[in-house]
Write a protein that holds these residues in place. Structure first.
Motif, PDB file in Angstrom:
ATOM      1  N   LEU A  64      67.546  50.529  58.659  1.00  0.00           N
ATOM      2  CA  LEU A  64      66.214  50.662  57.357  1.00  0.00           C
ATOM      3  C   LEU A  64      65.693  52.212  58.477  1.00  0.00           C
ATOM      4  O   LEU A  64      64.862  52.424  57.644  1.00  0.00           O
ATOM      5  CB  LEU A  64      65.602  49.269  57.583  1.00  0.00           C
ATOM      6  CG  LEU A  64      66.364  48.470  56.684  1.00  0.00           C
ATOM      7  CD1 LEU A  64      65.271  47.408  57.341  1.00  0.00           C
ATOM      8  CD2 LEU A  64      66.032  48.351  54.659  1.00  0.00           C
ATOM      9  N   ARG A  65      66.233  52.445  59.033  1.00  0.00           N
ATOM     10  CA  ARG A  65      66.034  54.097  59.537  1.00  0.00           C
ATOM     11  C   ARG A  65      64.046  53.537  60.800  1.00  0.00           C
ATOM     12  O   ARG A  65      63.902  54.452  60.184  1.00  0.00           O
ATOM     13  CB  ARG A  65      65.395  55.126  58.136  1.00  0.00           C
ATOM     14  CG  ARG A  65      67.506  56.075  58.092  1.00  0.00           C
ATOM     15  CD  ARG A  65      66.800  57.014  57.263  1.00  0.00           C
ATOM     16  NE  ARG A  65      65.751  57.893  57.941  1.00  0.00           N
ATOM     17  CZ  ARG A  65      65.242  58.767  57.035  1.00  0.00           C
ATOM     18  NH1 ARG A  65      64.480  58.087  55.914  1.00  0.00           N
ATOM     19  NH2 ARG A  65      64.398  59.246  57.509  1.00  0.00           N
ATOM     20  N   VAL A  66      64.606  52.956  60.464  1.00  0.00           N
ATOM     21  CA  VAL A  66      63.410  52.407  61.657  1.00  0.00           C
ATOM     22  C   VAL A  66      63.951  53.970  62.962  1.00  0.00           C
ATOM     23  O   VAL A  66      64.874  53.342  63.654  1.00  0.00           O
ATOM     24  CB  VAL A  66      62.683  51.207  62.270  1.00  0.00           C
ATOM     25  CG1 VAL A  66      62.162  51.611  63.602  1.00  0.00           C
ATOM     26  CG2 VAL A  66      63.178  49.995  61.462  1.00  0.00           C
ATOM     27  N   PRO A  67      62.980  54.747  63.132  1.00  0.00           N
ATOM     28  CA  PRO A  67      63.396  55.736  64.062  1.00  0.00           C
ATOM     29  C   PRO A  67      63.425  55.973  65.856  1.00  0.00           C
ATOM     30  O   PRO A  67      64.367  56.045  66.124  1.00  0.00           O
ATOM     31  CB  PRO A  67      61.645  56.574  63.981  1.00  0.00           C
ATOM     32  CG  PRO A  67      61.520  56.837  62.646  1.00  0.00           C
ATOM     33  CD  PRO A  67      61.474  54.711  62.699  1.00  0.00           C
ATOM     34  N   SER A  68      62.260  54.655  66.703  1.00  0.00           N
ATOM     35  CA  SER A  68      62.871  54.056  67.597  1.00  0.00           C
ATOM     36  C   SER A  68      63.074  52.390  67.720  1.00  0.00           C
ATOM     37  O   SER A  68      62.160  51.190  67.310  1.00  0.00           O
ATOM     38  CB  SER A  68      61.348  54.669  68.719  1.00  0.00           C
ATOM     39  OG  SER A  68      61.033  55.560  68.397  1.00  0.00           O
ATOM     40  N   ALA A 122      60.029  46.273  58.799  1.00  0.00           N
ATOM     41  CA  ALA A 122      61.400  46.908  59.434  1.00  0.00           C
ATOM     42  C   ALA A 122      61.074  48.481  58.340  1.00  0.00           C
ATOM     43  O   ALA A 122      61.001  49.503  58.285  1.00  0.00           O
ATOM     44  CB  ALA A 122      62.854  46.757  59.852  1.00  0.00           C
ATOM     45  N   ALA A 123      60.909  48.000  56.656  1.00  0.00           N
ATOM     46  CA  ALA A 123      60.571  49.078  56.181  1.00  0.00           C
ATOM     47  C   ALA A 123      59.764  50.668  56.229  1.00  0.00           C
ATOM     48  O   ALA A 123      60.110  51.655  55.862  1.00  0.00           O
ATOM     49  CB  ALA A 123      60.895  48.120  54.012  1.00  0.00           C
ATOM     50  N   ALA A 133      67.264  47.155  61.771  1.00  0.00           N
ATOM     51  CA  ALA A 133      66.744  48.072  61.840  1.00  0.00           C
ATOM     52  C   ALA A 133      67.345  49.161  62.185  1.00  0.00           C
ATOM     53  O   ALA A 133      66.181  49.861  61.275  1.00  0.00           O
ATOM     54  CB  ALA A 133      65.232  47.610  63.185  1.00  0.00           C
ATOM     55  N   HIS A 134      68.035  49.448  61.954  1.00  0.00           N
ATOM     56  CA  HIS A 134      69.149  51.129  62.098  1.00  0.00           C
ATOM     57  C   HIS A 134      69.320  50.962  60.485  1.00  0.00           C
ATOM     58  O   HIS A 134      69.243  52.433  60.595  1.00  0.00           O
ATOM     59  CB  HIS A 134      70.138  50.569  63.040  1.00  0.00           C
ATOM     60  CG  HIS A 134      71.170  51.463  63.199  1.00  0.00           C
ATOM     61  ND1 HIS A 134      70.445  52.787  63.592  1.00  0.00           N
ATOM     62  CD2 HIS A 134      72.256  51.427  62.720  1.00  0.00           C
ATOM     63  CE1 HIS A 134      71.938  54.007  63.192  1.00  0.00           C
ATOM     64  NE2 HIS A 134      72.792  53.092  62.955  1.00  0.00           N
TER      65      HIS A 134
END
Length: 428
Positions: free
Chosen positions: A147-151, A109-110, A144-145
């Protein structure tokens, strides 16, 4: 029925991971994407057909490559696969769903632009109001949120096994929407699919109860991560090289991936932790001298004077980096040995290793209620808010503003296991 596809605004390669609980169909979904987009080599397909012996091909075998994965029927390590359509290129990370391998999911995810969180509809009570989601579905979406996963996309899978797919999808969608709203997650889409049968994966679903895009159409429209190219410069030094070793006069080249900003000849920069300043004399990209290198690419920086710079140092715009040895952070704990207050660990920030300790555990996140609860330690797969103290001051940034300067990993000095991921909030 015809379904309008979202407009494609970004043609850069999209890096996305599949996440979710065990047996939700992640590997099969990726296999379906590869199969339907004709990204499988002829010898691979021939091998799968022979193993199937006249039965439907097991598409999960395209990603589960380890012998232990095939024996147990689960994904253990992250598997990366590549495919392309006429519209776009994709890099897929198939992350394991088992709680034991959550650290592997965090790794995937990172660096991802998007996360497809699968939801197995056969494991849910769709008659309940609201439909209770699986803990690992909530955990992976939250990670995921964080870790700043955009979508973040929810793919409601195995609809071919539902007696009333329209009702089941509506009920699960409402539950996912409510969870995302409570968690502050901006959802890019909730898509009904059958990875096994191929429904709505690459081709739109022909059903009167759904008029949205297929999963592939949505993925083709999602933006790729864009690092901040304007403003202050920040580069973690990964490697120091001197071409023409032995001459004594060759300048050293400082290599690292630009975290944000851009670097060009004539820029004044400051080295951390020494604090010394210099002027950039030359910039290299893949051994070629260039005019500028922007965020997201690796640069070789030659300074106008010799300074003591080594792996683990930082190159930045002068007076923009503030060092601290005490900061608050979100901690995702990944080790079977609990996180304990006062215990010493190793932390890695950029390319520097320093000793640190958890000064306090302020709270633990309850993934069911999403409330902060009191805690004195964090068990495996738990998420908490902590205060960390390091032996040396580090130029940390808020993870919200920069993923490189704001992230650290924690390593147990006794076992050398990666024990946790720290996402910096700010100085404490």
């Amino acid at each position: 029925m015809s379904t309008a596809a979202p407009a494609i605004k970004d043609h850069r390669a999209l890096r996305f991971l599949t996440a979710g609980s065990v047996d939700d169909g992640k590997s099969t979904l990726i296999g379906r994407l590869l199969y339907d987009s004709r990204a499988i080599l002829a010898d691979q397909l021939d091998t799968l057909e022979k193993k199937a012996a006249g039965q439907p091909i097991d598409l999960s075998l395209l990603t589960d490559g380890l012998e232990a994965e095939r024996e147990q029927g689960i994904t253990i390590d992250v598997a990366y696969r590549y495919f392309a359509t006429k519209q776009r290129k994709f890099i897929i990370a198939d992350a394991p769903g088992h709680e034991q391998y959550t650290r592997n999911m965090v790794t995937a995810a990172a660096g991802s632009d998007a996360a497809v969180v699968l939801v197995d509809i056969t494991k849910l009570d769709t008659s309940a109001k609201p439909v209770p989601l699986l803990p690992q579905t909530r955990r992976h979406a939250l990670l995921a949120h964080l870790l700043r996963v955009p979508s973040i996309v929810f793919a409601v899978n195995k609809l071919d096994a539902a007696a009333d797919p329209a009702h089941a999808f509506k009920a699960v969608s409402e539950s996912l929407t409510a969870f995302a709203k409570q968690a502050g997650i901006a959802v890019a889409g909730i898509i009904p699919v059958s990875a096994l049968r191929g429904d709505n994966v690459t081709q739109p679903l022909d059903a009167d109860w759904y008029d949205g895009p297929s999963l592939l159409q949505l993925l083709e429209s999602l933006p790729a991560l864009q690092e901040r190219k304007d403003g202050d410069l920040l580069i973690p030094v990964q490697y120091v090289s001197r071409e023409g070793e032995g001459t004594g006069n060759q300048p050293r080249t400082l290599y690292g991936r630009v975290a944000h900003g851009r670097v060009k000849p004539g820029d004044e920069v400051q080295i951390f932790p020494s604090g010394q300043t210099a002027i950039v004399a030359e910039v290299r990209l893949a051994s070629e001298v260039v005019d500028v290198v922007e965020a997201g690419r690796s640069a070789g920086v030659v300074l106008d004077r010799q300074l003591d710079v080594s792996r683990g140092d930082w190159i930045a715009t002068p007076k923009t980096v503030h060092e601290t040895n005490r900061f608050s952070a979100t901690l995702a704990w990944l080790d079977t040995e609990p996180a304990q207050v006062g215990r010493k660990y190793w932390v890695r920030h950029g390319n520097r290793w320093v000793q640190a300790r958890i000064a306090s555990i302020e709270s633990r996140l309850d993934i069911h209620s999403l409330e902060a609860t009191e805690a004195h330690q964090l068990a495996v797969n738990e998420i908490g808010h902590v205060i960390v103290e390091t032996q040396q001051a580090l130029p940390v940034e808020s993870y919200e503003s920069n993923r490189v300067g704001g992230s650290l990993i924690i390593v147990d000095p006794a076992s050398n296991r990666t024990s946790g991921a720290l996402l910096v909030k700010g100085a404490a």
